[in-house]
Scaffold this active site. Structure first.
Site, PDB file in Angstrom:
ATOM      1  N   ALA A   1      30.001  59.087   5.603  1.00 53.17           N
ATOM      2  CA  ALA A   1      28.987  59.641   6.452  1.00 53.17           C
ATOM      3  C   ALA A   1      27.808  59.679   6.176  1.00 53.17           C
ATOM      4  O   ALA A   1      26.001  59.683   6.832  1.00 53.17           O
ATOM      5  CB  ALA A   1      30.023  61.692   7.437  1.00 53.17           C
TER       6      ALA A   1
ATOM      7  N   CYS B   1      17.903  51.285 -13.460  1.00 52.64           N
ATOM      8  CA  CYS B   1      17.199  51.124 -12.700  1.00 52.64           C
ATOM      9  C   CYS B   1      17.120  52.098 -11.970  1.00 52.64           C
ATOM     10  O   CYS B   1      16.269  52.308 -10.816  1.00 52.64           O
ATOM     11  CB  CYS B   1      18.366  49.963 -11.345  1.00 52.64           C
ATOM     12  SG  CYS B   1      19.010  50.910 -10.934  1.00 52.64           S
TER      13      CYS B   1
ATOM     14  N   CYS C   1      21.888  38.424 -19.997  1.00 53.74           N
ATOM     15  CA  CYS C   1      21.594  37.825 -21.181  1.00 53.74           C
ATOM     16  C   CYS C   1      23.128  36.701 -21.116  1.00 53.74           C
ATOM     17  O   CYS C   1      23.334  35.561 -21.537  1.00 53.74           O
ATOM     18  CB  CYS C   1      22.220  39.152 -22.620  1.00 53.74           C
ATOM     19  SG  CYS C   1      20.899  39.831 -23.151  1.00 53.74           S
TER      20      CYS C   1
ATOM     21  N   CYS D   1      22.341  41.578 -26.331  1.00 50.39           N
ATOM     22  CA  CYS D   1      21.634  42.099 -26.475  1.00 50.39           C
ATOM     23  C   CYS D   1      22.494  43.891 -25.803  1.00 50.39           C
ATOM     24  O   CYS D   1      21.632  44.933 -27.191  1.00 50.39           O
ATOM     25  CB  CYS D   1      20.301  42.564 -25.523  1.00 50.39           C
ATOM     26  SG  CYS D   1      20.682  43.354 -23.656  1.00 50.39           S
TER      27      CYS D   1
ATOM     28  N   GLY E   1      10.954  30.900 -28.078  1.00 49.95           N
ATOM     29  CA  GLY E   1      11.344  29.679 -27.986  1.00 49.95           C
ATOM     30  C   GLY E   1      12.125  29.316 -29.001  1.00 49.95           C
ATOM     31  O   GLY E   1      12.299  28.019 -29.524  1.00 49.95           O
TER      32      GLY E   1
ATOM     33  N   ARG F   1      11.498  32.817 -20.741  1.00 52.71           N
ATOM     34  CA  ARG F   1      13.201  31.432 -21.086  1.00 52.71           C
ATOM     35  C   ARG F   1      12.651  30.119 -20.767  1.00 52.71           C
ATOM     36  O   ARG F   1      13.147  29.752 -19.193  1.00 52.71           O
ATOM     37  CB  ARG F   1      14.507  32.118 -20.828  1.00 52.71           C
ATOM     38  CG  ARG F   1      15.056  31.246 -21.719  1.00 52.71           C
ATOM     39  CD  ARG F   1      16.688  31.968 -20.866  1.00 52.71           C
ATOM     40  NE  ARG F   1      18.161  31.885 -22.221  1.00 52.71           N
ATOM     41  CZ  ARG F   1      18.613  32.632 -22.382  1.00 52.71           C
ATOM     42  NH1 ARG F   1      19.289  33.475 -21.519  1.00 52.71           N
ATOM     43  NH2 ARG F   1      19.613  32.310 -23.841  1.00 52.71           N
TER      44      ARG F   1
ATOM     45  N   CYS G   1      23.957  41.445 -15.815  1.00 53.05           N
ATOM     46  CA  CYS G   1      24.023  41.418 -17.368  1.00 53.05           C
ATOM     47  C   CYS G   1      23.288  40.209 -17.327  1.00 53.05           C
ATOM     48  O   CYS G   1      23.318  39.395 -16.584  1.00 53.05           O
ATOM     49  CB  CYS G   1      25.934  40.985 -18.368  1.00 53.05           C
ATOM     50  SG  CYS G   1      24.972  40.084 -20.035  1.00 53.05           S
TER      51      CYS G   1
ATOM     52  N   GLU H   1      17.526  27.946 -25.677  1.00 54.17           N
ATOM     53  CA  GLU H   1      16.122  27.873 -24.670  1.00 54.17           C
ATOM     54  C   GLU H   1      16.909  26.562 -23.646  1.00 54.17           C
ATOM     55  O   GLU H   1      16.846  26.443 -22.598  1.00 54.17           O
ATOM     56  CB  GLU H   1      15.175  27.674 -24.572  1.00 54.17           C
ATOM     57  CG  GLU H   1      14.318  28.617 -25.758  1.00 54.17           C
ATOM     58  CD  GLU H   1      13.250  29.250 -24.879  1.00 54.17           C
ATOM     59  OE1 GLU H   1      12.348  27.898 -24.821  1.00 54.17           O
ATOM     60  OE2 GLU H   1      12.722  30.309 -25.392  1.00 54.17           O
TER      61      GLU H   1
ATOM     62  N   PHE I   1      13.864  37.336 -23.605  1.00 56.28           N
ATOM     63  CA  PHE I   1      13.515  36.085 -23.026  1.00 56.28           C
ATOM     64  C   PHE I   1      12.129  36.139 -22.334  1.00 56.28           C
ATOM     65  O   PHE I   1      11.160  35.271 -21.466  1.00 56.28           O
ATOM     66  CB  PHE I   1      13.704  36.306 -21.190  1.00 56.28           C
ATOM     67  CG  PHE I   1      15.249  37.163 -21.564  1.00 56.28           C
ATOM     68  CD1 PHE I   1      16.750  36.209 -22.237  1.00 56.28           C
ATOM     69  CD2 PHE I   1      15.515  37.763 -20.958  1.00 56.28           C
ATOM     70  CE1 PHE I   1      17.638  36.906 -21.809  1.00 56.28           C
ATOM     71  CE2 PHE I   1      16.956  38.555 -20.712  1.00 56.28           C
ATOM     72  CZ  PHE I   1      17.616  37.759 -21.675  1.00 56.28           C
TER      73      PHE I   1
HETATM   74  C1  LIG Z   1      23.417  50.162  -5.050  1.00 57.23           C
HETATM   75  C2  LIG Z   1      23.238  50.361  -3.475  1.00 57.23           C
HETATM   76  C3  LIG Z   1      23.846  49.649  -2.560  1.00 57.23           C
HETATM   77  C4  LIG Z   1      24.220  49.822  -1.435  1.00 57.23           C
HETATM   78  N1  LIG Z   1      24.713  48.391  -0.329  1.00 57.23           N
HETATM   79  C5  LIG Z   1      24.520  48.674   0.888  1.00 57.23           C
HETATM   80  C6  LIG Z   1      25.486  48.373   2.234  1.00 57.23           C
HETATM   81  O1  LIG Z   1      25.568  46.502   1.000  1.00 57.23           O
HETATM   82  N2  LIG Z   1      25.865  47.799   2.859  1.00 57.23           N
HETATM   83  C7  LIG Z   1      26.223  49.394   3.755  1.00 57.23           C
HETATM   84  O2  LIG Z   1      25.906  49.550   5.164  1.00 57.23           O
HETATM   85  N3  LIG Z   1      25.183  50.483   2.804  1.00 57.23           N
HETATM   86  C8  LIG Z   1      25.648  50.148   1.791  1.00 57.23           C
HETATM   87  N4  LIG Z   1      24.428  51.390   1.168  1.00 57.23           N
HETATM   88  C9  LIG Z   1      24.245  52.643   1.784  1.00 57.23           C
HETATM   89  C10 LIG Z   1      25.366  53.404   0.575  1.00 57.23           C
HETATM   90  O3  LIG Z   1      26.920  53.046   1.834  1.00 57.23           O
HETATM   91  C11 LIG Z   1      25.038  54.928   1.018  1.00 57.23           C
HETATM   92  O4  LIG Z   1      24.188  55.091  -0.063  1.00 57.23           O
HETATM   93  C12 LIG Z   1      26.367  55.457   1.037  1.00 57.23           C
HETATM   94  O5  LIG Z   1      26.797  55.611   1.264  1.00 57.23           O
HETATM   95  C13 LIG Z   1      25.767  57.116   1.693  1.00 57.23           C
HETATM   96  O6  LIG Z   1      26.861  58.215   1.021  1.00 57.23           O
HETATM   97  P1  LIG Z   1      26.630  59.028  -0.241  1.00 57.23           P
HETATM   98  O7  LIG Z   1      27.601  60.675   0.371  1.00 57.23           O
HETATM   99  O8  LIG Z   1      26.153  58.585  -1.362  1.00 57.23           O
HETATM  100  O9  LIG Z   1      25.327  59.819   1.548  1.00 57.23           O
HETATM  101  P2  LIG Z   1      24.023  61.012   0.077  1.00 57.23           P
HETATM  102  O10 LIG Z   1      23.363  60.311  -0.138  1.00 57.23           O
HETATM  103  O11 LIG Z   1      24.290  62.047  -0.291  1.00 57.23           O
HETATM  104  O12 LIG Z   1      23.380  61.534   1.951  1.00 57.23           O
HETATM  105  C14 LIG Z   1      22.795  60.549   1.985  1.00 57.23           C
HETATM  106  C15 LIG Z   1      22.631  61.644   3.888  1.00 57.23           C
HETATM  107  O13 LIG Z   1      23.434  61.652   4.610  1.00 57.23           O
HETATM  108  C16 LIG Z   1      23.330  62.728   5.009  1.00 57.23           C
HETATM  109  N5  LIG Z   1      24.566  63.869   5.215  1.00 57.23           N
HETATM  110  C17 LIG Z   1      25.385  63.342   4.463  1.00 57.23           C
HETATM  111  N6  LIG Z   1      26.922  64.003   4.901  1.00 57.23           N
HETATM  112  C18 LIG Z   1      26.840  64.516   5.944  1.00 57.23           C
HETATM  113  C19 LIG Z   1      27.064  65.058   6.655  1.00 57.23           C
HETATM  114  N7  LIG Z   1      27.921  65.205   6.802  1.00 57.23           N
HETATM  115  N8  LIG Z   1      26.821  65.339   8.324  1.00 57.23           N
HETATM  116  C20 LIG Z   1      24.891  65.144   8.462  1.00 57.23           C
HETATM  117  N9  LIG Z   1      24.405  64.167   7.010  1.00 57.23           N
HETATM  118  C21 LIG Z   1      24.546  64.016   6.063  1.00 57.23           C
HETATM  119  C22 LIG Z   1      22.084  63.612   3.732  1.00 57.23           C
HETATM  120  O14 LIG Z   1      21.850  65.027   4.118  1.00 57.23           O
HETATM  121  C23 LIG Z   1      21.151  62.721   3.454  1.00 57.23           C
HETATM  122  O15 LIG Z   1      19.797  62.552   3.630  1.00 57.23           O
HETATM  123  C24 LIG Z   1      24.391  50.855  -0.651  1.00 57.23           C
HETATM  124  C25 LIG Z   1      23.087  51.746  -0.931  1.00 57.23           C
HETATM  125  C26 LIG Z   1      23.552  51.647  -2.988  1.00 57.23           C
HETATM  126  C27 LIG Z   1      22.871  53.040  -3.855  1.00 57.23           C
HETATM  127  S1  FES Z   2      20.651  52.964 -14.002  1.00 55.94           S
HETATM  128 FE1  FES Z   2      22.139  53.658 -12.806  1.00 55.94          FE
HETATM  129  S2  FES Z   2      23.055  51.605 -12.061  1.00 55.94           S
HETATM  130 FE2  FES Z   2      21.241  51.366 -12.827  1.00 55.94          FE
HETATM  131  S1  FES Z   3      24.253  42.056 -23.149  1.00 57.53           S
HETATM  132 FE1  FES Z   3      22.102  41.754 -22.530  1.00 57.53          FE
HETATM  133  S2  FES Z   3      21.971  42.614 -20.480  1.00 57.53           S
HETATM  134 FE2  FES Z   3      24.449  42.514 -21.186  1.00 57.53          FE
END
Ligand SMILES: Cc1cc2nc3c(=O)[nH]c(=O)nc-3n(C[C@H](O)[C@H](O)[C@H](O)COP(=O)(O)OP(=O)(O)OC[C@H]3O[C@@H](n4cnc5c(N)ncnc54)[C@H](O)[C@@H]3O)c2cc1C
Ligand code: FES
Ligand code: FES
Length: 1333
Positions: free
Chosen positions: A357, A57, A165, A128, A1076, A909, A163, A1249, A797
């Site tokens: 942050a 992803c 599968c 898989c 199938g 599927r 997963c 299936e 699938f």
């Molecule tokens: C799969 C997935 C699911 C998620 N689900 C949720 C969820 O359910 N709920 C939720 O609330 N969030 C969710 N998030 C968001 C996640 O919490 C944030 O992506 C994460 O906390 C960001 O932190 P980071 O350190 O990776 O930030 P980075 O990606 O490194 O930075 C993000 C931004 O913050 C800025 N930044 C970082 N630090 C500072 C600083 N000290 N001062 C100023 N700017 C700064 C950067 O410039 C950038 O613009 C999800 C993210 C992903 C990828």
């Molecule tokens: S490829 Fe990194 S979480 Fe999906």
């Molecule tokens: S075994 Fe196929 S995705 Fe997990």
């Protein structure tokens, strides 16, 4: 120290300008040869050439890319910490001083396996295998971080690993077997598995004595040295690559200095975990990266009152701190609530690296982001400390001020959380489309200062909401209304809920849950919080309103026979590929190393669904360094269609003029790097004309007259018209069933290489023959010039039967044009939008029945949405399927197809059969509702009797469901006892309801005559080992294992002597698709016949020898000129006889009416698998199909932009297949005992299936639970349940109204409820009538 590998050359100051890291104990130095935006996964796979870590992803949502990092612990000097992390998120430049471990480091067939690997293989946790390395690494990270694990930790660790599968149960069992508190049964099984492997030390290659220092405690294997002794010394650091700067300052002053110099033209990103790009992918590209990971101050934590935490502290670390503070510091008990809430943010691997942050900054940049971190910190009245590049001082602001602050040169330094007085009550909620790893539909936080005695609200409360709209945070009017009110007054609660609804206007974005739901949810959450705050002040039956559904630890039971007389056929041997899957050695298409001169392709896709192309201008894209060409329809030398036999209607590789759906391929950008191709594809400018509103649904298509009755005459059995007219009772109804993305963990991919004799083709194909034909057709070359081999695919699938041919055809056109190898691996967004999914269905029915609910007649139209062209419609055969286990004496069935402006939908599927069974089960539910009967009674009364013919269905000798399976299921599931328990539960709980249902299954299994495969069994005279190639494709279903078992059994040799080779278009020439459930059966059958032929020849020689060993025998055969190779073609006329598959499933669910969330408490499945060739594989197929079906009917939903037709469900952020925490809490699968099949192959029955058809039981069980709530509110009317039944739908179908927000069921409140006046007023009035004395 290991030798240093430099990954860039040519710069004189290279070693000064370097980033050092370790990968699997080997040092690497990264310089300007690798651009700063390179992710760790890109570095590992493309530069280090480690292909074990997979990728899907690129957004932190699937877990395929999980690795383990040991990094300097900036919180504690000189220490390190270890955790799992998604390598698709973290940038390799951020990994300075890190030590990375990948799956390759854990173990393999040469050096022995880690216990986690052994367990996953031994518990049949791989199908898989594409998800397997990520699963193992996630657990490995947890194990290294926390030492011994509990079963609960195991379960929660997998919140981010998808997963498709297995259905997760065997994966959970595998890892739980290593937990401290594992059940004895799991421990025993693990001990057996351990015995089956010989552990070897990866360092010394000798048997592991568990004595070296690097040995992971209790893991049974060594990890080797993972700590980076040569940590890059903290120093301000800068690297320039072209116009892009990478800085790594070591102090806040350093960050400020960089920010000061930034010009308005530059785009800056402070990089911490870089997980933000998983949410907002288009925020870049950046010119300036400031990696703040070396700034120690940003990691500091001051435990105490108040609590202060630096900006870079990861979400996982904050959760630990919250846990500690909640139990150790007065005034911080509220952090227990926060801990639970934050554990629902993202997933383990994101939380391990993502900072709080960074999360706040996402909210700052994108105010509509439903940040859980923002909302909870605001509730806590947290103060942020910020500094500005141009200022010497720091400022303290609250979270709301923060949103208004210009952060263009600002830095968040820390957050301070104050304690809360005891009488301040706090509650927070996050309601999302899936249990975990999903953003909130609505999140809400409540805080009230209450008088401990009379629960008066002493000061303005906090009612905070996310997910409503970008501006709505505080429910200010409701907050103001509540001041000074008594929380025990129901009128207050109802009135507050109404004010709340009036003051919020949820956004109406098509990808979000509906505004109505979000508004009602906000009201319900408020009520939930109030009930929680009041505790035992509300009556017992109301109290269930407060709690969210608690998921207990899940477990599974499997029951099956194993007959030793045919072993290894029938034995639960591990999958033959599982040992390479658990080590990452199993190669998928993109793991094949690049060829010299290889190029990468990325599709340019249409932005509109119904328009004409005016012009395409690729000139800007072609200017990007590395871009080689733009390939379009005009470059196709042959026919512009990737369809040959998979339907008859052409479907273009590239659009020539008229666009049929958004996402359709307009052309291909070809570049030297995949990332460059993807970036450049976005630069191609496309002009459209004649843009029309797209038709996206079956209803719209019917309105527009875009339907076609597939058969000129409907299928008719009996006399449906007359029988309907004569029927005593009749009901009519309609039902919509949604689409489903196949969600193979390996995306569609292809590589085409021009060679001396044509083209070598690699493809993720379930049907190599069709892929071969498609390439030949597109290139206008003979089929014999296409050399195609498929080793395995990461899930199919049905999604790789024909759709991969778009990809491989495009690669072929590019390869032919450029005379170079071209590879295309789709990213998830492209994959989801380029191709069609499972067909959506609509059924319209009219049913006649008697007083008992016995069918008299049924008229059904099943209407399928084929997409823009009908090549894979499954509707015509569904009249047979929809009879299921029932006898319907008079039937009229009309299959209808409609076309829409969507990608051509495909087989997925159990295509159509799932929907047909859902249709009849829905009819049964409607009849039962009409007659006010138990739906099971209606099912039973309609069971087909033996020897009765049905619509296009010969009589069954027995109804195995009726005779054997249902009695066993009712007894095993304790259906009657639990039914009573559910009744009592529902009486005692107003807001939680349970429902249970049973759905039976009949699945007629006829081998279609066109299903034919080539199989070759070759015995080598050198040592008697055997290689087999067959025309089927291994995609997780275990076809190779079953074939190997049959070969070993028939030749009478150990399984280890048999190996299965890749499928190719030589041995497998002209083979049909693997799908199938036919592939495993027929290839096993073919292998059996081939081996029998071999045995005939070999046994002639054997008869003349005296008890020879196998090798002696084979050598003798060879010497005597006996052909010890055999090919067999599974010709249709020699297919095994058809047979019936029977089964039934019982499912119990509990719903939280107020939110719509639900928990599948228990599932019992009994399926007739005949005499299983491999019970563990078959159980895996049953469980996997069932869980995939649960996704179809619950959380997987497709949404479109109704104006452009763009598919908005095109990422893991927007599309939610089940996770390990969505499966039934208690999953029991039994393969029907003593069920050998006289037909089929070696007594077995197919399993791939049918079990998907059970999954509709979740809908019927949910109906029972929702009905219980509606009935309690005097609403007994029938209601439609169009699928999927998302949490939104459950809530909406319950029809919650604020007037139902009672606090007690006493007369006192009854008065309140109806008068809607305050309690004080009521008491005053009562006093007037009944004066004291
Ligand atoms: C799969 C997935 C699911 C998620 N689900 C949720 C969820 O359910 N709920 C939720 O609330 N969030 C969710 N998030 C968001 C996640 O919490 C944030 O992506 C994460 O906390 C960001 O932190 P980071 O350190 O990776 O930030 P980075 O990606 O490194 O930075 C993000 C931004 O913050 C800025 N930044 C970082 N630090 C500072 C600083 N000290 N001062 C100023 N700017 C700064 C950067 O410039 C950038 O613009 C999800 C993210 C992903 C990828
Ligand atoms: S490829 Fe990194 S979480 Fe999906
Ligand atoms: S075994 Fe196929 S995705 Fe997990």
């Amino acid at each position: 120290m290991a030798s240093v590998k430099t990954m860039s050359a040519g710069e004189e100051d290279f070693l000064l300008r370097r980033i050092k890291l370790k990968v699997n104990g080997q040092d690497y130095v990264v310089g300007s040869g690798i651009p700063p935006w390179t992710t760790l996964i890109g570095f590992l796979r493309e530069t280090v050439k480690l292909a074990g870590t997979k990728v899907l992803c690129w957004e932190g949502g699937c877990g395929a890319c999980t690795i383990v990092a040991t990094v300097p612990d900036q919180e504690t000097a000189g220490k390190f910490k270890t955790f799992s992390v998604n390598a698709c998120q973290i940038l390799v430049y951020s990994c300075a001083g890190w030590s990375i471990e990948t799956i390759e480091h854990l173990g393999d067939r040469h050096k022995g396996y880690h216990s986690l690997q052994k367990a996953l293989s031994g518990f049949y946790g791989t199908q898989c295998g594409y998800c397997s390395p990520g699963m193992i690494m996630t657990l490995y990270g947890q194990l290294k971080a926390s030492g011994a694990l509990t079963a609960s930790q195991v379960e929660h660790s997998l919140d981010g690993n998808l997963c498709r599968c297995t259905g997760y149960r065997p994966i959970l069992d595998a890892f739980k077997s290593l937990a401290e508190d594992a059940s004895q049964q799991l421990k025993d099984k693990l001990a057996d598995i351990e015995d089956a492997y010989k552990a070897h030390c990866p360092e010394t290659a000798s048997a592991c004595k568990r004595s070296c220092s690097g040995c992971t405690k209790g893991s049974g294997s060594c990890s080797g040295s993972s700590q980076n002794e040569d940590v890059t010394q903290p120093e301000d650091f800068k690297l320039t690559v072209g116009a892009v700067q990478w800085y790594r300052p070591v102090s806040i002053r350093g960050i400020k200095n960089i920010l000061k110099k930034v010009t308005p033209n530059e785009k800056v990103c402070i990089v911490v975990g870089n997980t933000g790009q998983g949410v907002y992918k288009d925020d870049g590209p950046y010119t300036t990266y400031i990696n703040s990971n070396s700034v120690k101050e940003l990691y500091s934590i001051t435990i105490g009152s108040p609590l202060t935490m630096g900006a870079n502290v990861s979400l996982s670390r904050v959760i630990e701190v919250f846990k500690h503070m909640a139990i150790s510091y007065p005034g911080y008990q509220y952090l227990k609530t926060f801990q639970s809430h934050w554990e629902l943010v993202a997933n383990v691997s994101v939380r391990n690296i993502g900072s709080w942050a960074g999360n706040l900054m996402l909210k700052h940049k994108h105010p509509e982001f439903p940040s859980d971190i923002f909302l909870t910190l605001l509730l806590a009245n947290a103060q942020l400390t910020l500094c500005h590049a141009d200022s010497l001082t720091t400022t303290q602001i609250d979270l709301e001020q923060f949103l208004q602050t210009d952060m263009s040169r600002g830095i968040i330094l820390s957050v301070t959380l104050p304690p809360m007085p005891e009488n301040v009550k706090v509650q927070t909620f996050k309601i999302s489309p899936r249990t975990v790893n999903a953003h909130a539909h609505v999140n809400a936080c409540f805080k009230m200062k209450l008088d401990p005695v009379d629960v008066k609200i002493l000061e303005k409360p906090f009612l905070l909401f996310g997910g409503i709209n970008a501006d709505f945070i505080h429910a200010e009017q409701t907050e103001a209304y509540l001041v000074g009110k008594y929380l025990t007054e129901v009128v207050t609660v109802v009135e507050a809920a109404k004010i709340l609804a009036n003051e919020m206007t949820p956004d109406a974005k098509p990808q979000d849950a509906s505004p109505q739901y979000r508004k009602s949810l906000a009201q319900s959450l408020f009520y939930k919080a109030v009930v929680g705050f009041l505790g035992d002040k509300v009556s017992g039956d109301i109290r269930s309103a407060a709690a969210i559904l608690e998921r207990p630890l899940s477990s599974g039971q499997q029951g099956f026979d194993m007959n030793e007389d045919t072993w290894p056929v029938g034995k639960g041997v591990p999958k033959v590929e599982s040992t390479t899957q658990i080590s990452g050695e199993a190669a998928y298409l993109d793991d094949v190393p690049p060829l010299h001169n290889e190029l990468h392709g990325a599709f340019v896709q249409s932005s509109f669904a119904n328009a004409k192309i005016k012009s395409i201008d690729a000139s800007e894209a072609l200017k990007i360094p590395g871009v080689v060409s733009f390939v379009a329809a005009a470059d196709i030398p042959g026919r512009n269609s990737f369809i040959v036999n998979a339907g008859a209607r052409p479907d273009p590789v590239f659009v020539e003029e008229q666009v049929k759906y958004a996402g359709q391929a307009l052309g291909l950008i070809v570049a030297d790097q995949r990332a460059t191709a993807l970036r450049a594809a976005k630069q191609v400018i496309v002009e459209y004309e004649d843009i029309k509103k797209p038709i996206l649904t079956i209803k719209e298509a019917l309105q527009q007259g875009r339907s076609k009755i597939v058969m000129s005459e409907p299928y008719i059995f009996g006399n449906p018209e007359d029988a309907l007219n004569a029927a005593k009772h009749k009901v009519t109804g309609e039902q919509q069933q949604g689409s489903q993305f196949h969600f193979t963990m390996e995306a569609l991919a292809g590589r085409v290489t021009p060679t001396e004799d044509g083209y070598d083709v690699l493809s993720t194909s379930q049907w190599p023959t069709e892929t071969q034909s498609a390439v030949a057709q597109v290139l206008n070359v003979p089929a014999h010039s296409i050399n195609l081999a498929v080793r395995r695919i990461g899930g199919g699938f049905g999604g790789k039967i024909s759709r991969q041919n778009i990809v491989v055809s495009a690669a072929a056109v590019a390869a032919e044009k450029l005379k170079r190898p071209v590879r295309i691996v789709l990213d998830l967004q492209t994959h989801m939008s380029l191709v069609g999914w499972r067909e959506p269905y609509m059924s319209k029915y009219e049913v006649g029945f008697d007083d008992d609910g016995k069918f008299e007649a049924l008229k059904v139209d099943m209407i399928t949405d084929v997409g823009h062209v009908a090549n894979e419609a499954s509707v015509s055969g569904l009249g047979v399927r929809l009879q299921n286990t029932y006898y319907i004496p008079n039937v009229l069935f009309r299959p209808i197809m409609v076309k829409t402006n969507t990608a051509a939908n495909t087989w997925c599927r159990t295509p159509g059969t799932v929907e047909a069974i859902a249709t009849i089960e829905n009819v049964i539910e409607n009849v039962a509702s009409y007659l006010k009967k138990d739906p099971l009674d209606v099912r039973l009364i309609n069971m087909v009797a033996p020897n009765v013919p049905r619509l296009l269905t010969p009589p069954h000798a027995r109804n195995v469901v009726n005779d054997d399976i249902l009695p066993l299921l009712i007894q095993k599931s304790m259906y009657q006892e639990r039914k009573e328990e559910i009744k009592i539960f529902n009486q005692e709980n107003v807001w939680k309801k349970r429902g249970m249902s049973i759905v039976p299954l009949w699945y007629g299994y006829n081998y279609p005559s066109v299903f034919r495969y080539g199989i070759q069994v070759s015995i080598y005279e050198h040592d008697g080992t055997v290689a087999v190639s067959h025309g089927g494709i291994e995609m997780g279903q275990g076809i190779n294992t079953k074939v190997a078992q049959v070969v070993a059994y028939k030749l009478g040799i150990p399984l280890e002597k048999v190996i299965i080779k890749a499928a190719d278009t030589m041995v497998g020439a002209n083979s049909i698709v693997t799908g199938g459930s036919f592939g495993s059966d027929l290839c096993a059958h073919g292998a059996k016949v081939a081996c029998e032929a071999l045995r005939q020849r070999i046994d002639v020689v054997r008869a003349k020898m005296k008890n020879p060993s196998w090798v002696q025998l084979i050598r003798k055969c060879h010497k005597n000129d006996v052909d010890i190779c055999e090919r067999y073609w599974t010709a249709g006329k020699e297919h095994p006889d058809s047979y019936d598959i029977w089964g039934a499933c019982c499912l119990e669910v509990e719903i939280d009416v107020l939110t719509g969330q639900y928990l599948i408490r228990r599932v019992d499945i009994i399926e007739d698998c005949g005499r299983s060739m491999n019970p563990y594989i078959d159980i895996g197929q049953v469980e996997g199909a069932f869980i995939m079906g649960l996704g179809l009917y619950t959380s997987e939903i497709v949404k479109y932009d109704t104006n452009t037709g763009q598919k908005l469900s095109n990422s893991t952020w927007e599309y939610k297949p089940p996770t390990a925490l969505d499966i039934p809490v208690d999953l029991r699968v039994t393969l029907l005992p003593n069920a050998s099949n006289p037909h089929g192959v070696l007594g077995s029955k197919a399993t791939g299936e049918p079990a998907a058809c059970f999954s509709y039981v979740v809908v019927t069980a949910l109906r029972a639970a929702i009905t219980a709530f509606r009935a309690a509110n005097e609403n007994e009317a029938w209601f439609d349940m169009d699928t999927p039944i998302t949490v939104e739908k459950v809530h909406q179908l319950c029809g919650v109204q604020p007037e139902q927000f009672k606090l007690s069921t006493s007369t006192d409140e009854f008065l309140d409820d109806f008068c809607l006046i305050s309690k004080d007023q009521v008491y005053a009035e009562v006093a007037t009538f009944c004066p004291v004395n």
